[in-house]
Design a protein around this motif. Sequence first.
Motif, PDB file in Angstrom:
ATOM      1  N   GLY A   1      17.083   7.951  -8.282  1.00 41.40           N
ATOM      2  CA  GLY A   1      15.912   7.350  -7.669  1.00 41.40           C
ATOM      3  C   GLY A   1      15.969   7.403  -6.154  1.00 41.40           C
ATOM      4  O   GLY A   1      17.039   7.473  -5.546  1.00 41.40           O
ATOM      5  N   ALA A   2      14.792   7.360  -5.538  1.00 40.16           N
ATOM      6  CA  ALA A   2      14.703   7.496  -4.083  1.00 40.16           C
ATOM      7  C   ALA A   2      15.377   6.346  -3.352  1.00 40.16           C
ATOM      8  O   ALA A   2      16.102   6.546  -2.374  1.00 40.16           O
ATOM      9  CB  ALA A   2      13.237   7.604  -3.668  1.00 40.16           C
ATOM     10  N   ARG A   3      15.152   5.102  -3.814  1.00 40.20           N
ATOM     11  CA  ARG A   3      15.714   3.953  -3.102  1.00 40.20           C
ATOM     12  C   ARG A   3      17.237   3.993  -3.094  1.00 40.20           C
ATOM     13  O   ARG A   3      17.877   3.777  -2.056  1.00 40.20           O
ATOM     14  CB  ARG A   3      15.229   2.650  -3.731  1.00 40.20           C
ATOM     15  CG  ARG A   3      15.830   1.400  -3.087  1.00 40.20           C
ATOM     16  CD  ARG A   3      15.239   0.134  -3.646  1.00 40.20           C
ATOM     17  NE  ARG A   3      13.808   0.053  -3.346  1.00 40.20           N
ATOM     18  CZ  ARG A   3      13.027  -0.957  -3.720  1.00 40.20           C
ATOM     19  NH1 ARG A   3      13.547  -1.964  -4.421  1.00 40.20           N
ATOM     20  NH2 ARG A   3      11.755  -0.964  -3.408  1.00 40.20           N
ATOM     21  N   THR A   4      17.838   4.281  -4.244  1.00 40.13           N
ATOM     22  CA  THR A   4      19.303   4.310  -4.331  1.00 40.13           C
ATOM     23  C   THR A   4      19.860   5.431  -3.459  1.00 40.13           C
ATOM     24  O   THR A   4      20.883   5.257  -2.776  1.00 40.13           O
ATOM     25  CB  THR A   4      19.741   4.511  -5.791  1.00 40.13           C
ATOM     26  OG1 THR A   4      19.295   3.389  -6.558  1.00 40.13           O
ATOM     27  CG2 THR A   4      21.252   4.631  -5.904  1.00 40.13           C
ATOM     28  N   ALA A   5      19.213   6.608  -3.474  1.00 40.16           N
ATOM     29  CA  ALA A   5      19.684   7.736  -2.670  1.00 40.16           C
ATOM     30  C   ALA A   5      19.637   7.392  -1.183  1.00 40.16           C
ATOM     31  O   ALA A   5      20.602   7.638  -0.435  1.00 40.16           O
ATOM     32  CB  ALA A   5      18.842   8.971  -2.959  1.00 40.16           C
ATOM     33  N   VAL A   6      18.529   6.814  -0.731  1.00 36.49           N
ATOM     34  CA  VAL A   6      18.386   6.479   0.686  1.00 36.49           C
ATOM     35  C   VAL A   6      19.357   5.368   1.082  1.00 36.49           C
ATOM     36  O   VAL A   6      19.978   5.417   2.153  1.00 36.49           O
ATOM     37  CB  VAL A   6      16.927   6.090   0.997  1.00 36.49           C
ATOM     38  CG1 VAL A   6      16.813   5.482   2.389  1.00 36.49           C
ATOM     39  CG2 VAL A   6      16.023   7.321   0.885  1.00 36.49           C
ATOM     40  N   GLU A   7      19.528   4.362   0.237  1.00 36.47           N
ATOM     41  CA  GLU A   7      20.468   3.289   0.546  1.00 36.47           C
ATOM     42  C   GLU A   7      21.893   3.816   0.663  1.00 36.47           C
ATOM     43  O   GLU A   7      22.662   3.376   1.527  1.00 36.47           O
ATOM     44  CB  GLU A   7      20.391   2.201  -0.529  1.00 36.47           C
ATOM     45  CG  GLU A   7      19.209   1.265  -0.371  1.00 36.47           C
ATOM     46  CD  GLU A   7      19.289   0.453   0.911  1.00 36.47           C
ATOM     47  OE1 GLU A   7      20.388  -0.040   1.233  1.00 36.47           O
ATOM     48  OE2 GLU A   7      18.256   0.315   1.594  1.00 36.47           O
ATOM     49  N   ALA A   8      22.254   4.756  -0.216  1.00 37.65           N
ATOM     50  CA  ALA A   8      23.602   5.331  -0.136  1.00 37.65           C
ATOM     51  C   ALA A   8      23.799   6.047   1.186  1.00 37.65           C
ATOM     52  O   ALA A   8      24.870   5.950   1.816  1.00 37.65           O
ATOM     53  CB  ALA A   8      23.828   6.290  -1.300  1.00 37.65           C
ATOM     54  N   ALA A   9      22.773   6.767   1.640  1.00 37.70           N
ATOM     55  CA  ALA A   9      22.880   7.458   2.921  1.00 37.70           C
ATOM     56  C   ALA A   9      22.966   6.467   4.082  1.00 37.70           C
ATOM     57  O   ALA A   9      23.769   6.645   5.010  1.00 37.70           O
ATOM     58  CB  ALA A   9      21.678   8.381   3.106  1.00 37.70           C
ATOM     59  N   LEU A  10      22.152   5.424   4.038  1.00 39.31           N
ATOM     60  CA  LEU A  10      22.176   4.431   5.112  1.00 39.31           C
ATOM     61  C   LEU A  10      23.537   3.754   5.238  1.00 39.31           C
ATOM     62  O   LEU A  10      24.019   3.486   6.346  1.00 39.31           O
ATOM     63  CB  LEU A  10      21.106   3.367   4.859  1.00 39.31           C
ATOM     64  CG  LEU A  10      19.652   3.779   5.080  1.00 39.31           C
ATOM     65  CD1 LEU A  10      18.718   2.705   4.561  1.00 39.31           C
ATOM     66  CD2 LEU A  10      19.380   4.053   6.555  1.00 39.31           C
TER      67      LEU A  10
ATOM     68  N   ALA B   1      20.772  16.720   0.214  1.00 40.32           N
ATOM     69  CA  ALA B   1      21.514  15.715  -0.550  1.00 40.32           C
ATOM     70  C   ALA B   1      20.563  14.702  -1.170  1.00 40.32           C
ATOM     71  O   ALA B   1      20.694  14.346  -2.351  1.00 40.32           O
ATOM     72  CB  ALA B   1      22.521  15.007   0.358  1.00 40.32           C
ATOM     73  N   LEU B   2      19.597  14.234  -0.405  1.00 39.50           N
ATOM     74  CA  LEU B   2      18.616  13.288  -0.941  1.00 39.50           C
ATOM     75  C   LEU B   2      17.809  13.916  -2.070  1.00 39.50           C
ATOM     76  O   LEU B   2      17.546  13.272  -3.096  1.00 39.50           O
ATOM     77  CB  LEU B   2      17.680  12.820   0.176  1.00 39.50           C
ATOM     78  CG  LEU B   2      18.308  11.964   1.284  1.00 39.50           C
ATOM     79  CD1 LEU B   2      17.324  11.787   2.430  1.00 39.50           C
ATOM     80  CD2 LEU B   2      18.751  10.614   0.738  1.00 39.50           C
TER      81      LEU B   2
END
Length: 282
Positions: free
Chosen positions: A216-225, A207-208
């Motif tokens: 972008g990486a930051r938005t993808a990771v923040e959504a997962a968090l 998914a990431l």
Amino acid sequence: MSIRQFVRGTVPWGSLEAVAREVADRYDQESVRVTFLETDNWLSTPCVVNDRWFVKVISGQNALVHALFTGARNLGAFSSGREGFFEPFDGPVEMAEHELAATRKLRDLGVHAPEPVEAFEVDGLGVLVLEYLPDFRPLDDLPDADVEAHAPALFEALATMHAHGVAHGDLRGENVLVADGDLYFIDATNVAADGIERARGYDLASALASLEPLVGARTAVEAALDSYVPADGERTRSENADALLDAQDFLGFVQIRPDHAFDQAALTGEIEKAASARDDSQ
């Protein structure tokens, strides 16, 4: 001819006509109009019948290719330091029956998926029939802003699957369809029952990897968090940071797949930032 078309092979026209006749008989259609879809699909010949049914025709060659992919994916899992968790099928009919059952299971969990109709055999081919969603777009075909808006729902759906012992196993942008504002999941693969825990990390990594090039990486990771939480449960950002650290182990494996292209270093950096913030808060 693309490499996908070559590997997928061609189903003889007579066999496709036999499938069309069988669909007409089963659903009391005086005639059928078949539209073949040009999709990035290695493992079937997909078509739409009378704008009502989505039909996958699965050949013996498709089943063989799936077995080869399964072996390669398990080797990739080993390269990530984990035991393989993908399972092959006995043949094309079993592939169709599995996807039918997987689709039913997703819907039973409240995850959107096309309505399953049935699976059957025609001339040795596996035939899967699902509801046709006439107005859909793959997630990776949307404008980046729309992808970002749907990212939380993607992780919520994954959390719901994982909380109930279900893994997708082949999560890519083209396997997540957007219709009427909702995400619909298709093409779940066969994951061993004792491999669900490992497959969770692989699903999150996939998914990431699907989101990073778009948002972008930051938005993808923040959504997962924030959103890797099932609808009927609770999970903290700290717990989700642990889940992302587990997913990080699979990023290298996902990177070598031909259907993913993403910035692994950027995702790794954002995941490690999240883990560091978790440690600082404890």
